[in-house]
Scaffold this active site. Structure first.
Site, PDB file in Angstrom:
ATOM      1  N   SER A  31      67.443 -54.668  77.958  1.00  0.00           N
ATOM      2  CA  SER A  31      68.232 -55.050  76.798  1.00  0.00           C
ATOM      3  C   SER A  31      69.718 -55.013  77.150  1.00  0.00           C
ATOM      4  O   SER A  31      70.213 -54.026  77.696  1.00  0.00           O
ATOM      5  CB  SER A  31      67.947 -54.094  75.639  1.00  0.00           C
ATOM      6  OG  SER A  31      68.744 -54.405  74.527  1.00  0.00           O
ATOM      7  N   GLY A  32      70.405 -56.099  76.858  1.00  0.00           N
ATOM      8  CA  GLY A  32      71.830 -56.184  77.168  1.00  0.00           C
ATOM      9  C   GLY A  32      72.131 -56.719  78.545  1.00  0.00           C
ATOM     10  O   GLY A  32      73.293 -56.742  78.955  1.00  0.00           O
ATOM     11  N   THR A  36      69.674 -63.602  76.477  1.00  0.00           N
ATOM     12  CA  THR A  36      69.973 -64.601  75.439  1.00  0.00           C
ATOM     13  C   THR A  36      71.047 -65.566  75.911  1.00  0.00           C
ATOM     14  O   THR A  36      70.952 -66.782  75.685  1.00  0.00           O
ATOM     15  CB  THR A  36      70.427 -63.887  74.152  1.00  0.00           C
ATOM     16  OG1 THR A  36      69.377 -63.031  73.691  1.00  0.00           O
ATOM     17  CG2 THR A  36      70.762 -64.894  73.064  1.00  0.00           C
ATOM     18  N   ASN A  82      73.614 -53.107  73.330  1.00  0.00           N
ATOM     19  CA  ASN A  82      73.975 -54.522  73.354  1.00  0.00           C
ATOM     20  C   ASN A  82      74.532 -54.907  71.989  1.00  0.00           C
ATOM     21  O   ASN A  82      73.918 -54.621  70.964  1.00  0.00           O
ATOM     22  CB  ASN A  82      72.737 -55.370  73.686  1.00  0.00           C
ATOM     23  CG  ASN A  82      73.080 -56.840  73.842  1.00  0.00           C
ATOM     24  OD1 ASN A  82      74.238 -57.228  73.796  1.00  0.00           O
ATOM     25  ND2 ASN A  82      72.058 -57.655  74.019  1.00  0.00           N
ATOM     26  N   SER A  85      71.989 -58.004  70.518  1.00  0.00           N
ATOM     27  CA  SER A  85      70.644 -57.801  71.040  1.00  0.00           C
ATOM     28  C   SER A  85      69.632 -58.616  70.234  1.00  0.00           C
ATOM     29  O   SER A  85      69.652 -58.613  68.993  1.00  0.00           O
ATOM     30  CB  SER A  85      70.276 -56.311  70.966  1.00  0.00           C
ATOM     31  OG  SER A  85      68.952 -56.101  71.399  1.00  0.00           O
ATOM     32  N   SER A  86      68.749 -59.327  70.955  1.00  0.00           N
ATOM     33  CA  SER A  86      67.682 -60.074  70.292  1.00  0.00           C
ATOM     34  C   SER A  86      66.625 -59.089  69.814  1.00  0.00           C
ATOM     35  O   SER A  86      66.022 -58.372  70.612  1.00  0.00           O
ATOM     36  CB  SER A  86      67.059 -61.085  71.267  1.00  0.00           C
ATOM     37  OG  SER A  86      67.993 -62.054  71.654  1.00  0.00           O
ATOM     38  N   GLY A 308      64.158 -57.244  75.788  1.00  0.00           N
ATOM     39  CA  GLY A 308      64.038 -56.568  77.067  1.00  0.00           C
ATOM     40  C   GLY A 308      63.392 -55.206  76.948  1.00  0.00           C
ATOM     41  O   GLY A 308      63.174 -54.670  75.848  1.00  0.00           O
ATOM     42  N   GLU A 310      62.856 -51.421  76.618  1.00  0.00           N
ATOM     43  CA  GLU A 310      63.688 -50.474  75.885  1.00  0.00           C
ATOM     44  C   GLU A 310      63.192 -49.036  76.079  1.00  0.00           C
ATOM     45  O   GLU A 310      61.972 -48.774  76.034  1.00  0.00           O
ATOM     46  CB  GLU A 310      63.683 -50.805  74.385  1.00  0.00           C
ATOM     47  CG  GLU A 310      64.394 -52.110  74.056  1.00  0.00           C
ATOM     48  CD  GLU A 310      64.508 -52.358  72.573  1.00  0.00           C
ATOM     49  OE1 GLU A 310      65.271 -53.259  72.180  1.00  0.00           O
ATOM     50  OE2 GLU A 310      63.848 -51.636  71.802  1.00  0.00           O
TER      51      GLU A 310
END
Length: 1117
Positions: A31-32, A36, A82, A85-86, A308, A310
């Site tokens: 993540s981050g 995206t 992030n 973050s998605s 992502g 986590e």
């Protein structure tokens, strides 16, 4: 290009067009790490390079790009790791037509983190759309939906984080509204969306307190009333649905149980989460409706942008689902890049040393397995056992976890640890089973069914079945089904990978944490992948597809763009690799596939193929331009010839009319009756728009309605008082109305052009001239103030003809022995003409014109001479169009020995669509290995670009033009021997004087000191031919068979002989025809430089004749 997101996008798009295979780009990482952003760059690149700048194609591109800001606002949020973050997974498929233009798309979303709607930890935010809406809502929305600042609502103020560095909520709100318009959401649909967002925010503000009985009661009735207004339900029904729990035991009895504050709050949050989750699904479905393809799709490119991996301090059901999906994606990566690749090498019998790697299938089975039960199955079983009490469900689930035996699972007090590929993650059991149920209470479902708002029913399409007691699928079941469907979709495509690496945990662009980066590289399996890529093969393809792709690169397998190979596909692959000079260490052939080791080799082959089509296009363009030039030049020649015939005939008619004007009474000059004489009229160009003639026209003030029919330079006789008259130069101009005599003079150093005399043509009573050949004439004007002009003009006959054409009162020409004119006003005089001039030029003196005898008066023009024969100039340069046009010479390619064969793609197209080929086409991120000559060869072999489209329906094509015929045989060169020569070595041939031989070969180092034979005929211009010696047919033949001797050191030759020489002799000067010079020139040089005999045999093959004065001899080398 080096590893780059654009390079991956180009590779996927190029391979889709080139190989007609569906592509997908799998983006994974923490993540981050930038997943995206990478997905957005890929979409932007494909939109820019895929053509179709207008109409529906451009509209699809705009809508695909507009999905990014819209879905980011509803599906992304700020987290600790992030800022954007998605919080959902997205798989976007862009569909293309046969020309590679986007014609549609569809989006599949996975596992929205709806729990974020109702709760966030410190320094995190809710979804972006809530902050955009509360900060940027219009006044209409604020009045209609009661929108206030984000600090007003519990759901947006709980974490105390309202602003984020680098994010402008107001600007992004405008982007969201603009994206809605681009996608095609009507204003009513937008209003409904924001109405539901307002309902969610006001739902969070429903606060409960304990009543006297300890049950939940609403603290603020006004919030209930406004929320009921937004959902269009009855306020009492709303309170009843939240505070009263409906239980349906197995006996079938319906029990209503009042809820306490905690239960009522949980029910409220469940309603908010359900509205947002269903709203998000509706938006995705609405986007898919707008992006639906308008025509049949040929192929697609998929882009997977999913959450992502986590690891938080407290990890629950959401993190388990997210990490499970990442495990599935890692399994695809392992399956296709590590496991399947090595298995394929073994299956194809490729020389290979196996490489060990970690297979995470055991972790995926631990989570998703049904038998034996995995984590998801254990959750579902626990819910069935103790469905009424969430705490009891959690305890039952934990007991199941303690009973599992798996090396990657470690139960702990109140939780369990799973050893994921990215590291160990501790999950908390509290509330995990309740999140897995993910069900709305029947009271809320009944409330939704009773709503008067149509949009509420649109986002909740399923009706409540009160009699259905079957347990619906849990959240774990749905995510497992979605993940497996995603894997199945990806396995049908040719994948490309983007592995994003997060450099640090501080969201800094300048920090690089080496241990963290190395840890990500290890658990992503990149080390093993690099080792396999270095030792393995970057590209593999079946023989049929390889031949279908690259058969153009070998002349043995193709002709004129058609496949002509008649052998096996494996042999064709070998021939192609041989003809393209690919080093043997760069490729191997398996049982059914060809393997290319390094990407550069494949790039070289692709570049050769591109150059081939580029060269073909260049040839067609060159041929087309030559044809256009040929057509234009041909039309020009036809027009020129026609103008010459048409306009020339008009001038010839005027010339013949001039003979009639003179009435056969005036002698003619020889130049006047030439066949090439034309009556052109305006010799000074008075009618022209520019040039000297235009200046004269402007100076004398000719009107626009006056057209000059004749203009020429002449002379006028000036009468001087007290001295002899003399001729002065003038310009004579005859228009359709007047006659002008124009004088040119210098006035203060400047040329001045003035009209000396002018009079209308109707005022000319007669024109007088003599019967002699002189050029003098008079104009009988009869002016009472001025004398008649006496003029001299070389082109008088043409002037008379033009005056006859334009004079309205009739043209009166007086031809007599003398010229009559009024020397003074009213006083006529005669000018005699005598034929006593000493020179051809006429002159005037003392009222007498002196001239010479001319041609007879009845002379007519001679026939027009024919032009000199000029060889035709080629219409075009080069060899594209033959000299003389298409019929210049017969085509050489009249026969063909090569028959087009069906393309391999025609025979294998059905098989190709039924099974997914093992990857991979070359990618920019793969390791680069030098290929030496193969890469350099790409610039030498020609192949459109990858934009060339191959029709999938035209497997049978018209036959190509036949190849050129073999060149005609060269004429034999015969020679007669002049002197005997006895061979003294093995490579020397004995020849006899008078023998007729044919020359077949010549050695460059041979020498000839004196002539020993003559050529028949004498033609030795080309000294590099290969000759053959044979006997003349008119010579008696002995019984000896032919023999052949070769020599090459100055005394040898190659010959075939089977005759005895006739008794014939030849003089030495017959050497001249052999050297191609005339006998006289040869004799002169022989006398000048001397002739020395050189010992040695004659090199009987023809050779160069060199003249070396310093050595004083002739040398034939």
């Amino acid at each position: 290009m080096p590893p780059h997101v654009f390079a991956i996008a180009e590779s996927a798009y190029y391979n889709m067009k080139a190989y007609k295979e569906n592509q997908c780009v799998i983006i994974s990482g923490e993540s981050g790490a930038g997943k995206t952003e990478a997905a957005k760059r890929i979409m932007q690149y494909i939109a820019n390079v895929s053509g179709g700048e207008g109409g529906d194609i451009q509209q699809i591109k705009d809508m695909v790009l507009a999905t990014n800001p819209l879905l980011e606002s509803f599906g992304n949020a700020k987290t600790l790791r992030n800022n954007n973050s998605s919080r959902f997974g997205k798989y976007l498929q862009i569909h293309f037509n046969g020309q590679g233009e986007p014609i549609g798309a569809d989006i599949t979303n996975y596992l929205l983190e709806k729990s974020r709607v109702v709760s966030q930890i410190a320094n995190e935010r809710n979804f972006h759309i809530f902050y955009q809406f509360t900060k940027g809502a219009s006044q209409h929305y604020r009045e209609t939906f009661g929108i206030q600042k984000p600090e007003t609502y519990i759901y947006t103020s709980r974490s105390k984080c309202f602003n984020v560095d680098g994010i402008d909520d107001l600007a992004e709100y405008e982007d969201t509204l603009n994206a809605m318009k681009i996608i095609g959401l009507s204003q009513a649909e937008q209003d409904n969306i924001f109405r539901m967002l307002s309902a969610i925010l006001w739902t969070g503000n429903l606060v409960f307190r304990e009543d006297d009985n300890g049950y939940a009661a609403v603290s603020d009735q006004s919030v209930v009333d406004f929320l009921a207004y937004l959902l269009e339900v009855d306020p009492s029904s709303l309170v009843h649905a939240i505070t009263i729990r409906i239980l349906t035991p197995r006996s079938g009895e319906v029990i209503e149980s009042p809820a306490n504050v905690a239960q009522a709050t949980a029910t409220r949050d469940a309603l908010a989460k359900a509205i947002y989750s269903n709203l998000f699904d509706w938006i995705v479905e609405r986007i898919n409706q707008s992006l639906k393809a308008r025509q049949a799709a040929a192929n697609s490119v998929g882009i997977l942008d999913i959450y992502g991996f986590e690891i938080f301090e407290k990890n629950s059901f959401e993190q388990l689902c997210i990490n499970y999906v990442n495990e599935k994606l890692q399994q695809i990566f392992i399956q296709l890049t590590l496991k399947a690749e090595q298995e394929e090498y073994a299956r194809e019998k490729i020389k290979w040393t196996p490489i060990t790697y970690f297979d995470n299938k055991i972790v995926c089975d631990l989570i998703e397995s049904v038998r034996p039960p995995g984590i998801f199955s254990a959750m579902k079983d626990a819910t069935k056992t103790a469905h009424a009490d969430p705490a009891a469900c959690d305890r039952t689930f934990m007991q199941s976890m303690n009973g599992m035996s798996n090396a990657h699972l470690t139960p702990r007090q109140g939780g369990f640890i799973v050893k994921h590929y990215a590291g160990d993650v501790t999950y908390t059991v509290e509330g995990i089973t309740d999140k897995n149920k993910d069900l709305l209470l029947k009271g809320l479902l009944n409330l939704i069914e009773g709503s008067q708002n149509r949009f509420v029913h649109a986002i909740f399409p399923n009706h409540v079945d009160q009699d259905n007691r079957k347990q619906p699928p849990s959240a774990g079941d749905r995510i497992r089904t979605s993940a497996n469907a995603l894997v199945e979709t990806l396995m049908k495509c040719t994948p490309s990978y983007i592995r994003t690496i997060k450099p640090n945990e501080n969201k800094s662009a300048s920090e690089y944490n080496v241990p963290n980066v190395l840890h990500q590289i290890k658990y992503l399996g990149l080390q093993e992948n690099v080792r396999i890529r270095r030792a393995g093969f970057a590209y593999r393809q079946s023989f049929e597809k390889f031949v279908d792709r690259f058969f153009l690169l070998s002349p043995a397998t193709s002709y004129a763009g058609e496949y002509t190979w008649q052998g096996s596909y494996e042999a064709a692959v070998k021939q192609i690799l041989k003809d393209t000079s690919i080093p043997p260490e760069e490729w191997q052939l398996g049982v059914s596939k060809a393997f290319i080791k390094s990407p550069e080799t494949l790039f070289a082959l692709e570049h050769m193929r591109d150059r081939y089509w580029h060269n073909m296009a260049t040839r067609i363009q060159r041929m087309w331009r030559a044809y256009l030039a040929y057509r234009a030049e041909s039309a020009t020649r036809i027009q020129r010839f026609w103008r010459k015939k048409r306009v020339g005939a008009e001038y010839l008619q005027l010339r013949d009319q001039g003979h009639q004007v003179l009435q056969g009474r005036k002698e003619r000059r020889r130049m006047s009756i030439l066949g090439s004489r034309r009556f052109l009229g305006d010799y000074l160009g008075i009618n022209a728009s520019s040039g000297p003639g235009a200046q004269i026209r402007s100076a004398i003030g000719l009107g626009s309605n006056e057209k000059t029919v004749f203009s020429c330079r002449g002379e006028v006789l000036e009468h001087k008082f007290g001295r002899s008259s003399k001729a002065s130069p003038r310009i004579i101009i005859v228009t359709n109305t007047k006659y002008y005599i124009v004088a040119q003079m210098l006035v203060q150093g400047h040329v001045s052009i003035v009209v000396e005399r002018s009079f209308p043509l109707g005022a000319i009573k007669f024109t007088g001239t003599s019967t002699s050949r002189d050029d003098w004439f008079s104009l009988g004007v009869g002016s009472p103030q001025e004398p008649d002009p006496l003029l001299n003009c070389l082109l008088k006959t043409e002037m008379f003809t033009q005056m006859q054409r334009v004079m309205p009162g009739g043209f009166n020409l007086k031809i007599a022995e003398s010229i009559e004119f009024a020397k003074k006003p009213g006083k006529m005089a005669l000018v005699k003409v005598v034929k006593d001039a000493p020179t051809p030029h006429d002159f005037y003196k003392s009222s007498t014109i002196h001239t010479q005898q001319g041609e007879p008066p009845n002379s007519i023009s001679r026939p027009t001479p024919k032009g000199k024969p000029v060889p035709p100039r080629p219409i075009t340069r080069g060899k594209l169009i033959r000299p003389g046009g298409p019929g210049g010479r017969p085509a050489r390619n009249t026969t063909s020995s090569r028959t087009p064969q069906p393309r391999p793609s025609a025979a294998t197209s059905s098989a190709a669509t039924s099974s997914r080929p093992v990857p991979q086409p070359p990618r920019a991120s793969q390791a680069r290995v030098s290929v030496g000559a193969a890469a350099a060869l790409a610039s030498q072999v020609g192949v459109a670009s990858h934009t060339r489209q191959q029709s999938s329906t035209s497997s049978v094509r018209a036959p190509p033009p036949p190849p050129p015929a073999a060149p005609a045989a060269k004429p034999k060169i015969m020679a007669k021997v002049l002197y005997d020569f006895a061979g003294q070595k093995e490579n020397e041939m004995s020849i006899t004087k008078g023998e007729i031989i044919e020359i077949v070969q010549k050695e460059n180092n041979g020498r000839l000191s004196r002539p020993c034979f003559e050529l028949i005929p004498s033609d030795m211009a080309d000294t590099n031919r290969i000759y053959r010696l044979v006997a003349s047919p008119d010579v008696p033949r002995p019984s000896l068979g032919p023999r052949r001797v070769r020599g090459g050191t100055g005394t040898g030759a190659a010959a075939s002989r089977s005759s005895t020489p006739p008794a014939a002799a030849a003089a030495c000067d017959k050497w001249a025809p052999f050297c191609g010079r005339a006998s006289q020139a040869h004799a002169a040089r022989q006398a000048a430089c001397g002739w020395q005999q050189k010992v040695g045999a004659c090199g009987v093959a023809g050779a160069r004749l060199g003249h070396e004065p310093e050595r004083r001899r002739w040398r034939v080398g």
